[in-house]
Write a protein that holds these residues in place. Structure first.
Motif, PDB file in Angstrom:
ATOM      1  N   VAL A 166     -16.994  11.760 -17.826  1.00 27.54           N
ATOM      2  CA  VAL A 166     -17.836  12.827 -18.345  1.00 27.54           C
ATOM      3  C   VAL A 166     -17.298  14.158 -17.834  1.00 27.54           C
ATOM      4  O   VAL A 166     -16.573  14.209 -16.836  1.00 27.54           O
ATOM      5  N   HIS A 167     -17.640  15.232 -18.533  1.00 23.09           N
ATOM      6  CA  HIS A 167     -17.208  16.557 -18.091  1.00 23.09           C
ATOM      7  C   HIS A 167     -18.215  17.110 -17.097  1.00 23.09           C
ATOM      8  O   HIS A 167     -19.407  17.187 -17.383  1.00 23.09           O
ATOM      9  N   GLY A 168     -17.747  17.484 -15.915  1.00 27.06           N
ATOM     10  CA  GLY A 168     -18.630  17.985 -14.879  1.00 27.06           C
ATOM     11  C   GLY A 168     -18.679  19.497 -14.835  1.00 27.06           C
ATOM     12  O   GLY A 168     -17.646  20.166 -14.842  1.00 27.06           O
ATOM     13  N   ALA A 169     -19.888  20.051 -14.809  1.00 26.13           N
ATOM     14  CA  ALA A 169     -20.117  21.465 -14.543  1.00 26.13           C
ATOM     15  C   ALA A 169     -20.874  21.555 -13.222  1.00 26.13           C
ATOM     16  O   ALA A 169     -21.425  20.560 -12.734  1.00 26.13           O
ATOM     17  N   THR A 192     -15.105  14.317 -27.639  1.00 25.68           N
ATOM     18  CA  THR A 192     -15.584  15.240 -26.615  1.00 25.68           C
ATOM     19  C   THR A 192     -16.516  14.495 -25.666  1.00 25.68           C
ATOM     20  O   THR A 192     -17.462  13.840 -26.105  1.00 25.68           O
ATOM     21  N   PRO A 193     -16.274  14.582 -24.359  1.00 20.46           N
ATOM     22  CA  PRO A 193     -17.135  13.851 -23.421  1.00 20.46           C
ATOM     23  C   PRO A 193     -18.485  14.547 -23.259  1.00 20.46           C
ATOM     24  O   PRO A 193     -18.605  15.760 -23.463  1.00 20.46           O
ATOM     25  N   PHE A 222     -17.866  12.355 -11.579  1.00 20.53           N
ATOM     26  CA  PHE A 222     -17.979  12.601 -13.023  1.00 20.53           C
ATOM     27  C   PHE A 222     -16.633  12.371 -13.704  1.00 20.53           C
ATOM     28  O   PHE A 222     -16.547  11.722 -14.753  1.00 20.53           O
ATOM     29  N   ALA A 223     -15.573  12.918 -13.108  1.00 17.31           N
ATOM     30  CA  ALA A 223     -14.238  12.771 -13.707  1.00 17.31           C
ATOM     31  C   ALA A 223     -13.822  11.309 -13.765  1.00 17.31           C
ATOM     32  O   ALA A 223     -13.262  10.847 -14.764  1.00 17.31           O
ATOM     33  N   LEU A 273     -18.357  16.138  -8.745  1.00 21.20           N
ATOM     34  CA  LEU A 273     -17.380  16.447  -9.790  1.00 21.20           C
ATOM     35  C   LEU A 273     -16.285  15.384  -9.870  1.00 21.20           C
ATOM     36  O   LEU A 273     -15.847  15.030 -10.971  1.00 21.20           O
ATOM     37  N   VAL A 329     -21.461  16.315 -21.203  1.00 19.75           N
ATOM     38  CA  VAL A 329     -21.439  17.213 -20.049  1.00 19.75           C
ATOM     39  C   VAL A 329     -22.566  16.832 -19.098  1.00 19.75           C
ATOM     40  O   VAL A 329     -23.697  16.603 -19.517  1.00 19.75           O
ATOM     41  N   LEU A 333     -22.751  25.167 -22.339  1.00 20.42           N
ATOM     42  CA  LEU A 333     -22.240  23.798 -22.356  1.00 20.42           C
ATOM     43  C   LEU A 333     -23.277  22.761 -22.760  1.00 20.42           C
ATOM     44  O   LEU A 333     -22.930  21.627 -23.083  1.00 20.42           O
ATOM     45  N   PRO A 351     -25.605  20.682 -21.241  1.00 17.83           N
ATOM     46  CA  PRO A 351     -25.386  19.373 -20.627  1.00 17.83           C
ATOM     47  C   PRO A 351     -26.411  18.329 -21.061  1.00 17.83           C
ATOM     48  O   PRO A 351     -27.586  18.636 -21.254  1.00 17.83           O
TER      49      PRO A 351
END
Length: 239
Positions: A34-37, A4-5, A29-30, A26, A7, A73, A75
């Protein structure tokens, strides 16, 4: 099985041209795994020539977005961009002070449009900069905000080197390549987003700063011959 990356959340405005703000964050991040919120603070009508209009999001709606991200999430890191309102600046400082916090003080657009008034600047000084893991002002923002915040500052945009200043330590000069291009719209957002991503992935601050500068340089080189829009074109983030 893929791990899991981490956040990372961006708290920033939109750019309808897709070059800066939430769009830049975003996609960066991708690109870095990493997962971007996101928490949207303002909607801008913006293109490669400049900012046409800004519509701030009410602070209570910004807070609701931030609650949703933080509570669900969790982060690792937070990256700020355009915050638009002193109440939002204070909110971010209060809710995000215990996380990795990269503050990109977006005060003036590349086009010269003013994106933050004196009350927002004062809130940065009083609330947000003192709790930042690192801030990333360009020379114009540096001049407005002042130099002594008691927390690390990565000074960017001055030739072929960034300078990392940390309390109690000698300044660290971080050379990087300078790319001759006008396709640099969103480069500041991209840099601070890359910095936040690398911190979330476990880099220490000097290593994260070096990786962020290298990432931006590579992207500027890739997009040097692009023809997007009639003004300063976008930094390519993932190609």
């Amino acid at each position: 099985m893929n791990a899991t990356p981490p956040v990372v959340v961006t708290i920033a405005g939109t750019d309808s041209g897709g070059a800066a703000g939430v769009a830049a964050d975003l996609t960066t991040f991708a690109a870095l795994g990493v997962h971007g919120a996101c928490v949207v603070t303002a909607v801008t009508a913006q293109d490669t020539l400049g900012v046409r209009a800004v519509h701030p999001v009410p602070p209570e709606v910004v807070e609701a977005q931030l609650d949703a991200v933080l509570e669900d999430l969790d982060p690792v890191a937070v990256k700020t961009g355009m915050l638009a309102d002193p109440a939002i600046v204070a909110l971010v400082a209060r809710r995000c002070r215990d996380r990795l916090l990269v503050v990109d003080p977006v005060l003036v657009a590349t086009s010269g449009a003013v994106l933050a008034g004196p009350a927002v600047v004062a809130a940065y000084r009083e609330h947000l900069l003192p709790v930042a893991t690192v801030s990333t002002p360009n020379p114009d923002e540096d001049a407005v905000l002042g130099r002594d915040h008691g927390t690390p500052v990565l000074r960017t945009g001055s030739g072929a080197a960034d300078v990392l200043e940390r309390p109690g330590l000698a300044p660290l000069v971080l050379p990087h390549r300078r790319v001759d291009t006008t396709n640099d719209h969103g480069s500041g957002c991209t840099h601070s987003a890359a910095l936040a991503a690398r911190l979330a992935l476990g880099d220490d601050l000097p290593a994260a700063a070096r990786h962020a500068a290298a990432f931006v340089g590579e992207r500027l080189e890739r997009g040097r011959t692009w023809r997007l829009g009639r003004g300063r074109g976008s930094v390519p983030h993932v190609l």
